[in-house]
Enzyme design. Structure first.
Site: not given
Length: 340
Positions: A246, A259, A261
Protein backbone atom coordinates in the site's frame (compact mmCIF):
# COMPACT_ATOMS: atom_id res chain seq x y z
CA UNK A 1 -30.29 -35.35 82.79
CA UNK A 2 -30.37 -35.58 86.62
CA UNK A 3 -31.49 -39.21 86.49
CA UNK A 4 -28.70 -40.11 84.08
CA UNK A 5 -26.09 -38.49 86.32
CA UNK A 6 -27.51 -40.39 89.27
CA UNK A 7 -27.20 -43.69 87.41
CA UNK A 8 -23.66 -42.88 86.35
CA UNK A 9 -22.69 -42.34 90.00
CA UNK A 10 -24.25 -45.63 91.03
CA UNK A 11 -22.51 -47.52 88.25
CA UNK A 12 -19.11 -46.55 89.66
CA UNK A 13 -19.75 -48.50 92.89
CA UNK A 14 -19.94 -52.28 92.96
CA UNK A 15 -23.39 -53.68 93.79
CA UNK A 16 -25.15 -50.37 93.45
CA UNK A 17 -26.88 -51.37 90.23
CA UNK A 18 -28.08 -54.66 91.78
CA UNK A 19 -29.75 -52.76 94.61
CA UNK A 20 -31.30 -50.40 92.12
CA UNK A 21 -32.88 -53.20 90.11
CA UNK A 22 -34.60 -54.50 93.23
CA UNK A 23 -36.51 -51.24 93.75
CA UNK A 24 -39.90 -51.35 91.93
CA UNK A 25 -40.01 -47.58 91.50
CA UNK A 26 -36.69 -47.57 89.64
CA UNK A 27 -37.76 -50.48 87.49
CA UNK A 28 -40.72 -48.47 86.21
CA UNK A 29 -38.79 -45.28 85.69
CA UNK A 30 -35.57 -46.85 84.34
CA UNK A 31 -36.14 -50.06 82.36
CA UNK A 32 -33.27 -52.48 82.03
CA UNK A 33 -32.78 -51.75 78.36
CA UNK A 34 -32.33 -48.11 79.16
CA UNK A 35 -29.79 -48.90 81.89
CA UNK A 36 -27.89 -51.23 79.60
CA UNK A 37 -27.67 -48.57 76.87
CA UNK A 38 -26.61 -45.86 79.28
CA UNK A 39 -23.93 -48.02 80.79
CA UNK A 40 -22.67 -48.95 77.32
CA UNK A 41 -22.42 -45.33 76.18
CA UNK A 42 -20.56 -44.38 79.28
CA UNK A 43 -18.16 -47.30 78.95
CA UNK A 44 -16.75 -45.88 75.72
CA UNK A 45 -13.90 -43.45 75.91
CA UNK A 46 -15.14 -39.92 75.40
CA UNK A 47 -14.12 -38.57 71.98
CA UNK A 48 -12.36 -35.24 71.94
CA UNK A 49 -13.55 -32.43 69.65
CA UNK A 50 -10.96 -32.00 66.87
CA UNK A 51 -11.79 -28.31 66.60
CA UNK A 52 -10.74 -27.75 70.20
CA UNK A 53 -7.20 -28.77 69.25
CA UNK A 54 -6.89 -26.07 66.55
CA UNK A 55 -4.70 -23.10 67.40
CA UNK A 56 -7.44 -20.47 67.50
CA UNK A 57 -5.04 -17.57 67.75
CA UNK A 58 -3.02 -18.78 64.77
CA UNK A 59 -6.08 -18.97 62.47
CA UNK A 60 -7.89 -15.92 63.86
CA UNK A 61 -7.09 -13.69 60.89
CA UNK A 62 -8.08 -16.35 58.37
CA UNK A 63 -11.43 -17.02 60.08
CA UNK A 64 -12.10 -13.31 60.39
CA UNK A 65 -11.38 -12.66 56.71
CA UNK A 66 -13.70 -15.47 55.62
CA UNK A 67 -16.64 -14.64 57.92
CA UNK A 68 -16.51 -10.85 57.83
CA UNK A 69 -17.19 -10.26 54.12
CA UNK A 70 -19.80 -11.48 51.69
CA UNK A 71 -17.22 -11.05 48.96
CA UNK A 72 -13.67 -11.91 49.91
CA UNK A 73 -11.42 -8.85 50.10
CA UNK A 74 -8.37 -11.01 49.61
CA UNK A 75 -6.11 -10.52 46.66
CA UNK A 76 -3.71 -13.08 45.16
CA UNK A 77 -0.89 -11.30 46.96
CA UNK A 78 -2.51 -11.48 50.41
CA UNK A 79 -3.51 -15.10 49.89
CA UNK A 80 0.09 -15.97 49.00
CA UNK A 81 1.38 -14.18 52.11
CA UNK A 82 -1.15 -15.93 54.31
CA UNK A 83 -0.35 -19.30 52.79
CA UNK A 84 3.37 -18.78 53.43
CA UNK A 85 2.63 -17.75 57.00
CA UNK A 86 0.51 -20.84 57.69
CA UNK A 87 2.46 -23.48 55.79
CA UNK A 88 5.86 -21.96 55.19
CA UNK A 89 7.53 -21.29 51.83
CA UNK A 90 6.89 -23.83 49.05
CA UNK A 91 9.45 -26.51 48.41
CA UNK A 92 11.92 -25.68 45.69
CA UNK A 93 11.18 -27.54 42.52
CA UNK A 94 12.31 -27.44 38.95
CA UNK A 95 9.96 -25.46 36.67
CA UNK A 96 8.18 -27.46 33.99
CA UNK A 97 9.99 -27.59 30.68
CA UNK A 98 8.13 -25.64 28.02
CA UNK A 99 7.55 -27.15 24.64
CA UNK A 100 10.02 -25.88 22.10
CA UNK A 101 8.87 -23.12 19.78
CA UNK A 102 8.62 -24.19 16.17
CA UNK A 103 11.23 -22.54 13.99
CA UNK A 104 11.32 -22.21 10.19
CA UNK A 105 13.37 -24.84 8.38
CA UNK A 106 14.53 -22.43 5.70
CA UNK A 107 15.58 -19.36 7.65
CA UNK A 108 16.06 -16.16 5.67
CA UNK A 109 16.74 -12.94 7.61
CA UNK A 110 14.25 -10.07 7.49
CA UNK A 111 17.05 -7.60 6.81
CA UNK A 112 19.15 -8.32 3.74
CA UNK A 113 22.81 -8.34 4.89
CA UNK A 114 24.14 -8.05 1.33
CA UNK A 115 22.00 -5.08 0.36
CA UNK A 116 23.47 -1.64 0.65
CA UNK A 117 21.34 0.63 2.84
CA UNK A 118 21.22 4.12 1.41
CA UNK A 119 20.33 7.07 3.64
CA UNK A 120 16.65 7.94 3.37
CA UNK A 121 16.26 11.39 1.84
CA UNK A 122 13.43 13.51 0.57
CA UNK A 123 15.19 14.59 -2.63
CA UNK A 124 12.69 12.80 -4.82
CA UNK A 125 9.10 13.82 -4.28
CA UNK A 126 7.74 11.16 -6.63
CA UNK A 127 7.01 7.86 -4.81
CA UNK A 128 7.95 4.61 -6.52
CA UNK A 129 5.16 2.66 -8.18
CA UNK A 130 6.42 -0.56 -9.69
CA UNK A 131 3.95 -2.73 -11.57
CA UNK A 132 3.22 -6.14 -10.10
CA UNK A 133 5.02 -8.80 -12.12
CA UNK A 134 2.70 -11.69 -12.91
CA UNK A 135 5.37 -14.31 -12.40
CA UNK A 136 4.74 -17.89 -11.34
CA UNK A 137 4.88 -16.91 -7.69
CA UNK A 138 2.11 -17.02 -5.09
CA UNK A 139 0.95 -13.74 -3.57
CA UNK A 140 1.14 -12.94 0.13
CA UNK A 141 -2.66 -12.76 0.26
CA UNK A 142 -3.07 -16.19 -1.33
CA UNK A 143 -0.52 -17.81 0.98
CA UNK A 144 -2.25 -16.44 4.08
CA UNK A 145 -5.71 -17.47 2.85
CA UNK A 146 -4.64 -21.05 2.13
CA UNK A 147 -2.88 -21.52 5.48
CA UNK A 148 -5.61 -20.31 7.82
CA UNK A 149 -5.86 -22.24 11.08
CA UNK A 150 -8.94 -24.47 11.66
CA UNK A 151 -10.14 -21.97 14.26
CA UNK A 152 -9.87 -19.06 11.80
CA UNK A 153 -11.71 -21.08 9.15
CA UNK A 154 -14.45 -21.94 11.64
CA UNK A 155 -15.11 -18.32 12.64
CA UNK A 156 -14.91 -17.13 9.05
CA UNK A 157 -17.44 -19.73 7.89
CA UNK A 158 -19.73 -19.00 10.83
CA UNK A 159 -19.68 -15.27 10.02
CA UNK A 160 -20.33 -15.99 6.33
CA UNK A 161 -23.29 -18.28 7.09
CA UNK A 162 -24.74 -15.72 9.50
CA UNK A 163 -24.51 -12.96 6.88
CA UNK A 164 -26.11 -15.19 4.23
CA UNK A 165 -29.01 -15.92 6.61
CA UNK A 166 -29.55 -12.20 7.13
CA UNK A 167 -28.94 -10.93 3.58
CA UNK A 168 -29.46 -13.95 1.41
CA UNK A 169 -26.85 -15.33 -0.96
CA UNK A 170 -27.19 -12.54 -3.52
CA UNK A 171 -27.30 -9.90 -0.81
CA UNK A 172 -24.12 -11.25 0.73
CA UNK A 173 -22.35 -11.19 -2.64
CA UNK A 174 -23.43 -7.55 -3.10
CA UNK A 175 -22.24 -6.74 0.44
CA UNK A 176 -18.82 -8.29 -0.25
CA UNK A 177 -18.55 -6.47 -3.56
CA UNK A 178 -19.28 -3.15 -1.88
CA UNK A 179 -16.62 -3.80 0.76
CA UNK A 180 -13.97 -4.30 -1.91
CA UNK A 181 -15.17 -1.22 -3.76
CA UNK A 182 -14.96 0.90 -0.63
CA UNK A 183 -11.43 -0.34 0.01
CA UNK A 184 -10.34 0.50 -3.54
CA UNK A 185 -11.84 4.00 -3.38
CA UNK A 186 -10.25 4.62 0.00
CA UNK A 187 -6.79 3.58 -1.26
CA UNK A 188 -7.24 5.65 -4.38
CA UNK A 189 -8.14 8.72 -2.32
CA UNK A 190 -5.08 8.26 -0.09
CA UNK A 191 -2.87 7.91 -3.17
CA UNK A 192 -4.22 11.20 -4.50
CA UNK A 193 -3.48 12.89 -1.18
CA UNK A 194 0.11 11.61 -1.08
CA UNK A 195 0.66 12.65 -4.71
CA UNK A 196 -0.60 16.14 -3.83
CA UNK A 197 -3.47 15.80 -6.26
CA UNK A 198 -5.67 18.07 -4.21
CA UNK A 199 -8.44 18.33 -6.81
CA UNK A 200 -8.80 14.56 -7.15
CA UNK A 201 -8.64 14.12 -3.40
CA UNK A 202 -11.37 16.68 -2.81
CA UNK A 203 -13.62 15.10 -5.44
CA UNK A 204 -13.19 11.67 -3.89
CA UNK A 205 -13.59 13.14 -0.41
CA UNK A 206 -17.08 14.32 -1.35
CA UNK A 207 -18.12 10.70 -1.85
CA UNK A 208 -20.02 9.54 1.24
CA UNK A 209 -18.36 6.14 0.96
CA UNK A 210 -14.84 7.57 1.30
CA UNK A 211 -15.51 10.69 3.40
CA UNK A 212 -15.83 8.79 6.67
CA UNK A 213 -12.62 6.82 6.13
CA UNK A 214 -10.63 9.94 5.22
CA UNK A 215 -11.94 11.74 8.29
CA UNK A 216 -11.00 8.67 10.36
CA UNK A 217 -7.33 8.69 9.26
CA UNK A 218 -6.87 12.47 9.31
CA UNK A 219 -4.90 12.45 12.57
CA UNK A 220 -2.63 9.66 11.25
CA UNK A 221 -1.85 11.45 7.99
CA UNK A 222 -0.31 14.30 9.96
CA UNK A 223 2.38 11.88 11.26
CA UNK A 224 3.31 10.56 7.80
CA UNK A 225 6.07 12.08 5.69
CA UNK A 226 8.59 11.24 2.94
CA UNK A 227 6.49 8.74 1.01
CA UNK A 228 8.83 6.34 -0.81
CA UNK A 229 6.37 4.00 -2.56
CA UNK A 230 2.62 3.78 -3.29
CA UNK A 231 0.64 0.74 -4.50
CA UNK A 232 3.94 -0.77 -5.59
CA UNK A 233 4.72 -4.36 -6.49
CA UNK A 234 7.37 -6.27 -4.51
CA UNK A 235 8.78 -9.78 -4.73
CA UNK A 236 11.11 -11.78 -2.54
CA UNK A 237 13.72 -13.08 -4.93
CA UNK A 238 14.96 -15.79 -2.56
CA UNK A 239 11.68 -17.08 -1.08
CA UNK A 240 9.74 -16.63 -4.33
CA UNK A 241 6.57 -14.79 -3.35
CA UNK A 242 5.16 -11.40 -4.34
CA UNK A 243 2.70 -8.77 -3.21
CA UNK A 244 1.38 -5.22 -3.62
CA UNK A 245 2.46 -2.76 -0.92
CA UNK A 246 0.00 0.00 0.00
CA UNK A 247 2.57 2.53 1.12
CA UNK A 248 6.17 2.95 2.28
CA UNK A 249 6.74 6.17 4.19
CA UNK A 250 8.01 7.62 7.43
CA UNK A 251 5.66 7.45 10.40
CA UNK A 252 6.80 9.75 13.17
CA UNK A 253 10.28 9.74 11.68
CA UNK A 254 10.64 5.96 11.16
CA UNK A 255 10.44 4.32 7.74
CA UNK A 256 7.57 1.83 7.66
CA UNK A 257 5.58 -0.42 5.39
CA UNK A 258 2.07 0.95 5.90
CA UNK A 259 -1.03 -1.17 5.37
CA UNK A 260 -4.39 0.65 5.23
CA UNK A 261 -7.39 -1.38 6.42
CA UNK A 262 -11.09 -0.57 6.69
CA UNK A 263 -13.34 -2.02 9.35
CA UNK A 264 -16.91 -1.75 10.59
CA UNK A 265 -15.90 -2.80 14.10
CA UNK A 266 -13.29 -1.18 16.36
CA UNK A 267 -9.88 -2.86 16.37
CA UNK A 268 -7.95 -1.10 19.13
CA UNK A 269 -5.25 -3.76 19.48
CA UNK A 270 -2.86 -5.28 16.96
CA UNK A 271 -4.11 -8.81 17.71
CA UNK A 272 -7.56 -7.68 16.52
CA UNK A 273 -6.16 -7.33 13.00
CA UNK A 274 -5.64 -11.10 12.62
CA UNK A 275 -3.08 -11.84 9.86
CA UNK A 276 -2.41 -8.22 8.87
CA UNK A 277 0.87 -8.03 10.86
CA UNK A 278 2.13 -11.14 9.02
CA UNK A 279 1.24 -9.47 5.74
CA UNK A 280 3.23 -6.36 6.70
CA UNK A 281 6.23 -8.46 7.77
CA UNK A 282 6.08 -10.35 4.46
CA UNK A 283 6.12 -7.07 2.53
CA UNK A 284 9.04 -5.75 4.59
CA UNK A 285 11.07 -8.87 3.85
CA UNK A 286 10.20 -8.66 0.16
CA UNK A 287 11.25 -5.01 -0.14
CA UNK A 288 14.52 -5.74 1.63
CA UNK A 289 15.32 -8.55 -0.85
CA UNK A 290 13.97 -6.82 -3.96
CA UNK A 291 16.64 -5.23 -6.17
CA UNK A 292 14.16 -2.58 -7.37
CA UNK A 293 14.28 -0.86 -3.99
CA UNK A 294 17.49 0.86 -2.92
CA UNK A 295 16.49 1.03 0.74
CA UNK A 296 15.52 -1.33 3.55
CA UNK A 297 12.64 -1.16 5.99
CA UNK A 298 12.66 -2.26 9.61
CA UNK A 299 9.24 -1.14 10.92
CA UNK A 300 5.60 -1.57 10.01
CA UNK A 301 2.28 0.17 10.56
CA UNK A 302 -1.27 -1.20 10.32
CA UNK A 303 -3.87 1.59 10.19
CA UNK A 304 -7.52 0.61 10.73
CA UNK A 305 -9.96 3.24 9.41
CA UNK A 306 -13.67 3.42 10.21
CA UNK A 307 -16.54 4.38 7.91
CA UNK A 308 -18.33 6.39 10.60
CA UNK A 309 -15.35 8.74 10.85
CA UNK A 310 -14.25 7.72 14.35
CA UNK A 311 -10.45 8.09 14.86
CA UNK A 312 -8.49 5.32 13.16
CA UNK A 313 -6.29 2.99 15.18
CA UNK A 314 -2.63 3.08 14.06
CA UNK A 315 -0.73 -0.03 15.19
CA UNK A 316 3.01 0.54 15.04
CA UNK A 317 5.33 -2.48 14.70
CA UNK A 318 8.88 -1.88 15.90
CA UNK A 319 11.84 -3.95 14.58
CA UNK A 320 11.54 -6.58 17.34
CA UNK A 321 7.82 -7.07 16.70
CA UNK A 322 8.43 -7.23 12.95
CA UNK A 323 11.04 -9.95 13.51
CA UNK A 324 8.56 -12.00 15.54
CA UNK A 325 5.91 -11.79 12.84
CA UNK A 326 8.53 -12.51 10.18
CA UNK A 327 9.22 -15.87 11.85
CA UNK A 328 5.50 -16.63 11.88
CA UNK A 329 5.26 -15.65 8.21
CA UNK A 330 8.09 -18.01 7.27
CA UNK A 331 6.22 -20.86 8.97
CA UNK A 332 3.04 -20.06 7.03
CA UNK A 333 5.06 -19.86 3.81
CA UNK A 334 6.60 -23.30 4.50
CA UNK A 335 3.16 -24.71 5.21
CA UNK A 336 1.90 -23.38 1.88
CA UNK A 337 4.89 -24.78 0.00
CA UNK A 338 4.40 -28.19 1.61
CA UNK A 339 0.75 -28.25 0.52
CA UNK A 340 1.58 -27.23 -3.02
Amino acid sequence: LVRMQFLQILSRKAGSLEMLFQIPFCQKQFPYTCLSTSACVYSKKKKGNSYEQVDQEKYKNLVHSVTSYKTSAQTPETILEEDNWLYGPPNKHRPPIKAGTKTPKNWVPLINPSKRILPVSSDSNVPMKIGLQRAKMPSVTRILQETLSPQQVFYLERWKNKMIEELGKEGFEEYTKNLFLQGELFHSALESIFLSEEKAAKEQGKDDVVAGYLSSVEHVLGDISEVKALESGVQHETLQYLGLVDCVAKYRGRLCVIDWKTSEKPKPFLQNTYDNPLQVAAYIGAINHDANYDFQVRCGLVVVAYKNGSPAHPHFMDPDLCSQYWSKWLLRLEEYMDKN
